[in-house]
Design a protein around this motif. Structure first.
Motif, PDB file in Angstrom:
ATOM      1  N   HIS A 273      76.903  11.607   4.120  1.00 33.13           N
ATOM      2  CA  HIS A 273      77.234  10.260   4.584  1.00 33.13           C
ATOM      3  C   HIS A 273      78.722  10.016   4.347  1.00 33.13           C
ATOM      4  CE1 HIS A 273      73.073   8.316   4.783  1.00 33.13           C
ATOM      5  NE2 HIS A 273      72.834   9.522   4.305  1.00 33.13           N
ATOM      6  N   TYR A 274      79.306   9.146   5.165  1.00 30.05           N
ATOM      7  CA  TYR A 274      80.638   8.637   4.874  1.00 30.05           C
ATOM      8  C   TYR A 274      80.499   7.376   4.015  1.00 30.05           C
ATOM      9  CZ  TYR A 274      82.477  11.500   8.749  1.00 30.05           C
ATOM     10  OH  TYR A 274      82.825  12.535   9.580  1.00 30.05           O
ATOM     11  N   PRO A 275      81.418   7.157   3.084  1.00 30.14           N
ATOM     12  CA  PRO A 275      81.402   5.873   2.369  1.00 30.14           C
ATOM     13  C   PRO A 275      81.903   4.762   3.284  1.00 30.14           C
ATOM     14  CG  PRO A 275      83.274   7.203   1.665  1.00 30.14           C
ATOM     15  CD  PRO A 275      82.461   8.071   2.590  1.00 30.14           C
ATOM     16  N   ILE A 276      81.396   3.557   3.069  1.00 29.08           N
ATOM     17  CA  ILE A 276      81.864   2.402   3.827  1.00 29.08           C
ATOM     18  C   ILE A 276      82.421   1.372   2.859  1.00 29.08           C
ATOM     19  CG2 ILE A 276      80.329   2.748   5.782  1.00 29.08           C
ATOM     20  CD1 ILE A 276      78.413   0.692   4.603  1.00 29.08           C
ATOM     21  N   ARG A 277      83.349   0.554   3.359  1.00 30.32           N
ATOM     22  CA  ARG A 277      84.042  -0.390   2.490  1.00 30.32           C
ATOM     23  C   ARG A 277      84.350  -1.667   3.253  1.00 30.32           C
ATOM     24  NH1 ARG A 277      89.933   0.826   1.918  1.00 30.32           N
ATOM     25  NH2 ARG A 277      90.018  -0.919   3.390  1.00 30.32           N
ATOM     26  N   SER A 278      84.240  -2.786   2.555  1.00 28.11           N
ATOM     27  CA  SER A 278      84.562  -4.083   3.165  1.00 28.11           C
ATOM     28  C   SER A 278      85.144  -4.995   2.109  1.00 28.11           C
ATOM     29  CB  SER A 278      83.313  -4.711   3.782  1.00 28.11           C
ATOM     30  OG  SER A 278      83.621  -5.925   4.426  1.00 28.11           O
TER      31      SER A 278
ATOM     32  N   ARG B 272      80.108   5.292  12.905  1.00 28.90           N
ATOM     33  CA  ARG B 272      79.217   6.368  12.474  1.00 28.90           C
ATOM     34  C   ARG B 272      79.363   6.618  10.977  1.00 28.90           C
ATOM     35  NH1 ARG B 272      79.714  12.245  12.688  1.00 28.90           N
ATOM     36  NH2 ARG B 272      81.907  11.929  13.187  1.00 28.90           N
ATOM     37  N   THR B 273      78.239   6.586  10.254  1.00 30.74           N
ATOM     38  CA  THR B 273      78.296   6.772   8.801  1.00 30.74           C
ATOM     39  C   THR B 273      77.547   8.016   8.337  1.00 30.74           C
ATOM     40  OG1 THR B 273      76.301   5.461   8.321  1.00 30.74           O
ATOM     41  CG2 THR B 273      78.396   4.267   8.470  1.00 30.74           C
ATOM     42  N   TYR B 274      76.708   8.603   9.197  1.00 27.99           N
ATOM     43  CA  TYR B 274      76.000   9.825   8.827  1.00 27.99           C
ATOM     44  C   TYR B 274      76.718  11.008   9.443  1.00 27.99           C
ATOM     45  CZ  TYR B 274      72.243  13.205   8.121  1.00 27.99           C
ATOM     46  OH  TYR B 274      71.513  14.313   7.731  1.00 27.99           O
ATOM     47  N   ASN B 275      77.090  11.992   8.629  1.00 30.14           N
ATOM     48  CA  ASN B 275      77.839  13.128   9.164  1.00 30.14           C
ATOM     49  C   ASN B 275      77.113  14.448   8.966  1.00 30.14           C
ATOM     50  OD1 ASN B 275      78.818  14.566   6.623  1.00 30.14           O
ATOM     51  ND2 ASN B 275      79.618  12.514   6.239  1.00 30.14           N
ATOM     52  N   GLY B 276      75.806  14.370   8.663  1.00 31.27           N
ATOM     53  CA  GLY B 276      75.020  15.586   8.526  1.00 31.27           C
ATOM     54  C   GLY B 276      74.596  16.099   9.889  1.00 31.27           C
TER      55      GLY B 276
ATOM     56  N   ASN C 238      74.014  11.861  14.590  1.00 31.23           N
ATOM     57  CA  ASN C 238      75.091  11.283  13.780  1.00 31.23           C
ATOM     58  C   ASN C 238      75.274   9.817  14.146  1.00 31.23           C
ATOM     59  OD1 ASN C 238      76.458  14.370  14.487  1.00 31.23           O
ATOM     60  ND2 ASN C 238      75.874  13.813  12.428  1.00 31.23           N
ATOM     61  N   TYR C 239      74.552   8.952  13.445  1.00 37.13           N
ATOM     62  CA  TYR C 239      74.533   7.536  13.764  1.00 37.13           C
ATOM     63  C   TYR C 239      75.078   6.702  12.611  1.00 37.13           C
ATOM     64  CZ  TYR C 239      71.334   8.350  17.749  1.00 37.13           C
ATOM     65  OH  TYR C 239      70.766   8.746  18.931  1.00 37.13           O
ATOM     66  N   GLN C 240      75.217   5.424  12.876  1.00 37.06           N
ATOM     67  CA  GLN C 240      75.504   4.454  11.822  1.00 37.06           C
ATOM     68  C   GLN C 240      74.183   4.078  11.156  1.00 37.06           C
ATOM     69  OE1 GLN C 240      77.134  -0.139  11.247  1.00 37.06           O
ATOM     70  NE2 GLN C 240      77.209   0.806  13.263  1.00 37.06           N
ATOM     71  N   ILE C 241      74.051   4.409   9.863  1.00 30.85           N
ATOM     72  CA  ILE C 241      72.810   4.083   9.150  1.00 30.85           C
ATOM     73  C   ILE C 241      73.081   3.438   7.794  1.00 30.85           C
ATOM     74  CG2 ILE C 241      71.451   5.849  10.328  1.00 30.85           C
ATOM     75  CD1 ILE C 241      71.671   7.611   7.859  1.00 30.85           C
TER      76      ILE C 241
END
Length: 369
Positions: free
Chosen positions: A359-364, A324-328, A332-335
């Motif tokens: 949104h949450y930040p994502i990292r790879s 999950r990347t949306y926290n508003g 609350n889905y992965q977008i």
């Protein structure tokens, strides 16, 4: 008395069975969403959007029939298993990614973050300095920022702040509203020299529903980084209040429902066209590439599946859980996504669960072969 009790149980079983067939049918329709262009038939996209709750409901039916020792367990169980490939796109089954520094200097650390104009998702207060601290802590080689806002000077000269945090002079900031002196848009910050940059205008309005890219040189290798922000649903505060009311109290309103469905339809169709534009541009790219940003759609959607076709999805490769990347406000889905061309290996994937934006930040961490 025993007969009456048994009769009630049979009656409830019939109701549950009827509902079970309906929920199973809905999840089967949702499996068509990744392959059905909303411009051709948009209602299927609604079922794709509803995949997570449909999955949960079918799992509950499996549990119910399991406790009742009924063969009807096969209805939802088979429905879930028929969509196993969709399940894998929505839920990561990999081990936990350790939040550690890069193991080798040849690795490329990629981040994507919709910073919501540096406004805290919970308090609406400025989160600028906390986001800068997070970037300084993570030290990505590249960070894509959507809904990026910066002044040329002063406390909110965010371009200068992010550059200082990464200790790099290399960046490409393109405002689509306002100006370079004070405006909002998309930004890519790089620790490697930028040899070319450009803009892909996915829309002609003044929003940052656009894409930008940079070509960089790392040692003797050249590759491209795309920062993408696809069409949002454009839901207003009124829409979110209504959805909260539906989810908490079950109260519906025809006018409000029609308004929201109309916005969903428009966004599905716009994203379909925008992804086509992106794929055409990516097909002409002479280098390996990374595509990262806010796609505003779920892993079951047509837009995400078309964008991912032929390349690697970092979450699918190394993600865990729902991602999950949306926290508003709901849903609350992965977008948000990080995708890479086949020349890259995906080493890990992490969602950094800090509520500094909506949104949450994502990292790879990636390795260019």
């Amino acid at each position: 008395m025993v007969t009456k009790t048994k009769s009630r149980i049979v009656f409830f079983d019939k109701i549950f069975l009827f509902c079970n067939y309906g929920v199973a049918a809905c999840i089967l329709i949702s499996y068509l969403a990744p392959f059905t262009d909303p411009a051709f038939f948009w209602p299927v996209a609604l079922f794709g959007l509803a995949y997570p709750p449909l999955l949960l409901l079918n799992a509950l039916f499996v549990l119910y029939w399991l406790l009742r020792f009924k063969k009807y367990i096969l209805i939802s169980l088979c429905s879930i298993l028929l969509g196993y490939s969709i399940l894998q796109k929505n839920i990561g089954f990999h081990s936990t990614t350790q939040d550690t520094p890069k193991a080798r200097p040849e690795q490329i650390r990629m981040m994507a973050y919709n910073v919501h104009s540096f406004s805290n998702a919970q308090t609406n207060a400025s989160s600028a300095q906390q986001i800068v601290s997070l970037v300084r802590e993570q030290q990505p080689d590249f960070i894509n920022m959507e809904e990026f806002y910066s002044f040329a000077k002063g406390k909110f000269a965010m371009c200068d702040s992010i550059k200082a945090a990464l200790q790099t002079p290399y960046y490409f900031y393109q405002p689509f509203s306002g100006t370079l002196a004070a405006g909002g848009g998309l930004a890519i910050f790089s620790k490697f020299p930028i040899i070319h940059q450009g803009v892909i205008r996915l829309t002609q309005d003044y929003s940052d529903t656009k894409a930008i890219f940079i070509d960089v040189k790392k040692d003797d290798k050249i590759f491209r980084v795309y920062c993408v922000h696809l069409q949002s649903f454009l839901l207003t505060a009124e829409d979110h209040v209504y959805m909260d009311s539906v989810s908490q109290k079950g109260k519906t309103n025809i006018r409000s429902s029609k308004r929201i469905v109309s916005k969903l339809k428009a966004a599905f169709i716009h994203r379909s066209a925008q992804v086509t534009m992106m794929k055409d541009h990516m097909a002409q790219c002479p280098y390996p590439y990374i595509v990262a940003g806010d796609f505003n759609d779920t892993p079951s959607s047509y837009a995400v599946n078309q964008m991912s076709k032929g390349i690697k999805n970092a979450f699918r490769e190394k993600g865990r859980g729902l991602g999950r990347t949306y926290n508003g406000d709901i849903p609350n889905y992965q977008i948000d996504y990080i995708l890479v061309s086949p020349q890259f290996d995906v080493l890990n994937y992490t969602v950094i669960e800090k509520k500094l934006s909506d949104h949450y930040p994502i990292r790879s961490d990636l390795l260019l072969k």
